[in-house]
Structure formats: structure tokens, C-alpha cells
Scaffold this motif. Structure first.
Motif, PDB file in Angstrom:
ATOM      1  N   TYR A  30       6.868  -4.327  -1.586  1.00 50.19           N
ATOM      2  CA  TYR A  30       5.974  -3.490  -0.790  1.00 50.19           C
ATOM      3  C   TYR A  30       4.529  -3.909  -1.032  1.00 50.19           C
ATOM      4  O   TYR A  30       4.167  -4.316  -2.144  1.00 50.19           O
ATOM      5  CB  TYR A  30       6.133  -2.015  -1.170  1.00 50.19           C
ATOM      6  N   GLN A  31       3.694  -3.770   0.009  1.00 54.15           N
ATOM      7  CA  GLN A  31       2.278  -4.098  -0.135  1.00 54.15           C
ATOM      8  C   GLN A  31       1.646  -3.297  -1.254  1.00 54.15           C
ATOM      9  O   GLN A  31       0.799  -3.805  -1.988  1.00 54.15           O
ATOM     10  CB  GLN A  31       1.537  -3.852   1.182  1.00 54.15           C
ATOM     11  N   LYS A  32       2.074  -2.052  -1.414  1.00 52.42           N
ATOM     12  CA  LYS A  32       1.540  -1.182  -2.468  1.00 52.42           C
ATOM     13  C   LYS A  32       1.799  -1.773  -3.860  1.00 52.42           C
ATOM     14  O   LYS A  32       0.917  -1.764  -4.720  1.00 52.42           O
ATOM     15  CB  LYS A  32       2.192   0.197  -2.330  1.00 52.42           C
ATOM     16  N   GLU A  33       3.017  -2.293  -4.071  1.00 54.35           N
ATOM     17  CA  GLU A  33       3.366  -2.900  -5.369  1.00 54.35           C
ATOM     18  C   GLU A  33       2.518  -4.143  -5.622  1.00 54.35           C
ATOM     19  O   GLU A  33       2.021  -4.354  -6.729  1.00 54.35           O
ATOM     20  CB  GLU A  33       4.835  -3.320  -5.390  1.00 54.35           C
ATOM     21  N   ILE A  34       2.377  -4.948  -4.598  1.00 53.35           N
ATOM     22  CA  ILE A  34       1.617  -6.201  -4.718  1.00 53.35           C
ATOM     23  C   ILE A  34       0.142  -5.887  -4.965  1.00 53.35           C
ATOM     24  O   ILE A  34      -0.497  -6.495  -5.831  1.00 53.35           O
ATOM     25  CB  ILE A  34       1.790  -7.058  -3.450  1.00 53.35           C
ATOM     26  N   ALA A  35      -0.388  -4.925  -4.227  1.00 54.90           N
ATOM     27  CA  ALA A  35      -1.794  -4.541  -4.377  1.00 54.90           C
ATOM     28  C   ALA A  35      -2.081  -4.043  -5.790  1.00 54.90           C
ATOM     29  O   ALA A  35      -3.094  -4.401  -6.394  1.00 54.90           O
ATOM     30  CB  ALA A  35      -2.155  -3.464  -3.354  1.00 54.90           C
ATOM     31  N   SER A  36      -1.171  -3.246  -6.319  1.00 56.47           N
ATOM     32  CA  SER A  36      -1.324  -2.734  -7.681  1.00 56.47           C
ATOM     33  C   SER A  36      -1.343  -3.881  -8.686  1.00 56.47           C
ATOM     34  O   SER A  36      -2.187  -3.919  -9.585  1.00 56.47           O
ATOM     35  CB  SER A  36      -0.182  -1.770  -7.989  1.00 56.47           C
ATOM     36  N   PHE A  37      -0.449  -4.834  -8.514  1.00 54.68           N
ATOM     37  CA  PHE A  37      -0.372  -5.994  -9.415  1.00 54.68           C
ATOM     38  C   PHE A  37      -1.634  -6.860  -9.323  1.00 54.68           C
ATOM     39  O   PHE A  37      -2.171  -7.301 -10.337  1.00 54.68           O
ATOM     40  CB  PHE A  37       0.875  -6.825  -9.100  1.00 54.68           C
ATOM     41  N   LEU A  38      -2.105  -7.089  -8.110  1.00 51.89           N
ATOM     42  CA  LEU A  38      -3.257  -7.977  -7.908  1.00 51.89           C
ATOM     43  C   LEU A  38      -4.604  -7.278  -8.101  1.00 51.89           C
ATOM     44  O   LEU A  38      -5.634  -7.933  -8.154  1.00 51.89           O
ATOM     45  CB  LEU A  38      -3.207  -8.597  -6.503  1.00 51.89           C
ATOM     46  N   GLY A  39      -4.571  -5.947  -8.182  1.00 43.27           N
ATOM     47  CA  GLY A  39      -5.814  -5.205  -8.356  1.00 43.27           C
ATOM     48  C   GLY A  39      -6.659  -5.168  -7.100  1.00 43.27           C
ATOM     49  O   GLY A  39      -7.884  -5.326  -7.151  1.00 43.27           O
ATOM     50  N   CYS A  40      -5.997  -4.978  -5.969  1.00 39.45           N
ATOM     51  CA  CYS A  40      -6.712  -4.901  -4.696  1.00 39.45           C
ATOM     52  C   CYS A  40      -6.078  -3.801  -3.844  1.00 39.45           C
ATOM     53  O   CYS A  40      -5.163  -3.121  -4.300  1.00 39.45           O
ATOM     54  CB  CYS A  40      -6.684  -6.249  -3.975  1.00 39.45           C
ATOM     55  N   SER A  41      -6.540  -3.648  -2.620  1.00 38.90           N
ATOM     56  CA  SER A  41      -6.004  -2.609  -1.747  1.00 38.90           C
ATOM     57  C   SER A  41      -4.811  -3.128  -0.937  1.00 38.90           C
ATOM     58  O   SER A  41      -4.609  -4.339  -0.822  1.00 38.90           O
ATOM     59  CB  SER A  41      -7.089  -2.127  -0.778  1.00 38.90           C
ATOM     60  N   ASN A  42      -4.060  -2.183  -0.365  1.00 38.45           N
ATOM     61  CA  ASN A  42      -2.954  -2.560   0.525  1.00 38.45           C
ATOM     62  C   ASN A  42      -3.473  -3.371   1.710  1.00 38.45           C
ATOM     63  O   ASN A  42      -2.822  -4.322   2.145  1.00 38.45           O
ATOM     64  CB  ASN A  42      -2.243  -1.314   1.069  1.00 38.45           C
ATOM     65  N   ASN A  43      -4.642  -2.976   2.228  1.00 34.70           N
ATOM     66  CA  ASN A  43      -5.228  -3.698   3.362  1.00 34.70           C
ATOM     67  C   ASN A  43      -5.551  -5.142   3.009  1.00 34.70           C
ATOM     68  O   ASN A  43      -5.378  -6.033   3.846  1.00 34.70           O
ATOM     69  CB  ASN A  43      -6.512  -3.005   3.856  1.00 34.70           C
ATOM     70  N   THR A  44      -6.013  -5.362   1.795  1.00 35.00           N
ATOM     71  CA  THR A  44      -6.313  -6.723   1.354  1.00 35.00           C
ATOM     72  C   THR A  44      -5.040  -7.555   1.336  1.00 35.00           C
ATOM     73  O   THR A  44      -5.033  -8.699   1.806  1.00 35.00           O
ATOM     74  CB  THR A  44      -6.993  -6.714  -0.030  1.00 35.00           C
ATOM     75  N   VAL A  45      -3.957  -6.982   0.813  1.00 36.09           N
ATOM     76  CA  VAL A  45      -2.666  -7.690   0.809  1.00 36.09           C
ATOM     77  C   VAL A  45      -2.257  -8.020   2.241  1.00 36.09           C
ATOM     78  O   VAL A  45      -1.867  -9.148   2.544  1.00 36.09           O
ATOM     79  CB  VAL A  45      -1.569  -6.861   0.098  1.00 36.09           C
ATOM     80  N   ALA A  46      -2.364  -7.045   3.134  1.00 37.75           N
ATOM     81  CA  ALA A  46      -2.007  -7.260   4.542  1.00 37.75           C
ATOM     82  C   ALA A  46      -2.851  -8.379   5.159  1.00 37.75           C
ATOM     83  O   ALA A  46      -2.317  -9.235   5.886  1.00 37.75           O
ATOM     84  CB  ALA A  46      -2.182  -5.969   5.333  1.00 37.75           C
ATOM     85  N   ASN A  47      -4.138  -8.398   4.830  1.00 31.53           N
ATOM     86  CA  ASN A  47      -5.022  -9.449   5.355  1.00 31.53           C
ATOM     87  C   ASN A  47      -4.649 -10.818   4.810  1.00 31.53           C
ATOM     88  O   ASN A  47      -4.680 -11.804   5.553  1.00 31.53           O
ATOM     89  CB  ASN A  47      -6.483  -9.131   5.037  1.00 31.53           C
ATOM     90  N   TYR A  48      -4.331 -10.898   3.509  1.00 30.93           N
ATOM     91  CA  TYR A  48      -3.906 -12.174   2.924  1.00 30.93           C
ATOM     92  C   TYR A  48      -2.656 -12.698   3.626  1.00 30.93           C
ATOM     93  O   TYR A  48      -2.565 -13.874   3.976  1.00 30.93           O
ATOM     94  CB  TYR A  48      -3.600 -12.019   1.432  1.00 30.93           C
ATOM     95  N   VAL A  49      -1.679 -11.803   3.824  1.00 30.38           N
ATOM     96  CA  VAL A  49      -0.418 -12.204   4.450  1.00 30.38           C
ATOM     97  C   VAL A  49      -0.675 -12.681   5.881  1.00 30.38           C
ATOM     98  O   VAL A  49      -0.186 -13.740   6.285  1.00 30.38           O
ATOM     99  CB  VAL A  49       0.614 -11.048   4.425  1.00 30.38           C
ATOM    100  N   LYS A  50      -1.462 -11.922   6.601  1.00 30.59           N
ATOM    101  CA  LYS A  50      -1.782 -12.283   7.991  1.00 30.59           C
ATOM    102  C   LYS A  50      -2.502 -13.630   8.054  1.00 30.59           C
ATOM    103  O   LYS A  50      -2.199 -14.470   8.900  1.00 30.59           O
ATOM    104  CB  LYS A  50      -2.652 -11.187   8.601  1.00 30.59           C
ATOM    105  N   LYS A  51      -3.434 -13.821   7.146  1.00 31.67           N
ATOM    106  CA  LYS A  51      -4.223 -15.053   7.101  1.00 31.67           C
ATOM    107  C   LYS A  51      -3.334 -16.274   6.836  1.00 31.67           C
ATOM    108  O   LYS A  51      -3.460 -17.304   7.493  1.00 31.67           O
ATOM    109  CB  LYS A  51      -5.284 -14.926   6.008  1.00 31.67           C
ATOM    110  N   LEU A  52      -2.422 -16.137   5.862  1.00 24.94           N
ATOM    111  CA  LEU A  52      -1.595 -17.283   5.492  1.00 24.94           C
ATOM    112  C   LEU A  52      -0.424 -17.494   6.441  1.00 24.94           C
ATOM    113  O   LEU A  52       0.091 -18.606   6.540  1.00 24.94           O
ATOM    114  CB  LEU A  52      -1.084 -17.141   4.054  1.00 24.94           C
ATOM    115  N   ASN A  53      -0.019 -16.454   7.136  1.00 20.39           N
ATOM    116  CA  ASN A  53       1.116 -16.552   8.035  1.00 20.39           C
ATOM    117  C   ASN A  53       0.903 -17.614   9.114  1.00 20.39           C
ATOM    118  O   ASN A  53       1.850 -18.246   9.570  1.00 20.39           O
ATOM    119  CB  ASN A  53       1.404 -15.190   8.673  1.00 20.39           C
ATOM    120  N   LYS A  54      -0.357 -17.838   9.478  1.00 19.34           N
ATOM    121  CA  LYS A  54      -0.633 -18.830  10.526  1.00 19.34           C
ATOM    122  C   LYS A  54      -0.434 -20.269  10.038  1.00 19.34           C
ATOM    123  O   LYS A  54      -0.435 -21.191  10.838  1.00 19.34           O
ATOM    124  CB  LYS A  54      -2.029 -18.628  11.106  1.00 19.34           C
TER     125      LYS A  54
END
Length: 88
Positions: A30-54
């Protein structure tokens, strides 16, 4: 970063983006789990995924993902341990 830059993924922020992408897309966390691990927000995780998906169709991107497999495994172990602590 508009073009794909392999060297970027050797930087701390580049590694964070790879971890977010891999953990979310290929390991189903879940984005929430990843965000907690990385020390960022859920939105940041979503943006990273969207950015790299291309880049997912690029051979070089997939080689970068393979080169970071050890870091991804370490992150998975750490997140799993944290989840066990939270439950216990």
C-alpha cells in the motif's frame, strides 16, 4: 528530469523513487506503508510511481530496476518487520 537518466537513480532521491515504484507496482504494498517507510506522504509515493511508470517500456529502466533488487529486498524485509512490530 524529463529524459531518462540512469545516473539519477544512484542518488538518494532516485533510489527512493525506485523503491516506491517497485514496492507498489511489483510487490503490491500500500502507498501508506511505502510512505511510512520512506518518510514521505502518500501523494509523494503516488507521484513517484506515476513518474517512473512512463519509463517501464525502456530496457535501460528495467536494467536499473534489476540493479536495485538488493535494496528493494532490504526494504521489503524492513517493512515486514515493522508490520510485525505494529501487530505485536
Amino acid at each position: 528530469m524529463s529524459m531518462f537518466d540512469k545516473k539519477f537513480f544512484d542518488s538518494p532521491i532516485g533510489l527512493k523513487q525506485i523503491l516506491a515504484y517497485e514496492l507498489y507496482v511489483n510487490h503490491g504494498l500500500y502507498q501508506k506503508e511505502i510512505a511510512s517507510f520512506l518518510g514521505c506522504s502518500n501523494n509523494t509515493v503516488a507521484n513517484y510511481v506515476k513518474k517512473l511508470n512512463k519509463y517501464k517500456h525502456l530496457k535501460d529502466f528495467n536494467l536499473v530496476l534489476e540493479s536495485k533488487a538488493n535494496e528493494v529486498e532490504k526494504a521489503l524485509e524492513c517493512i515486514k518487520k515493522q508490520c510485525e512490530l505494529d501487530e505485536g
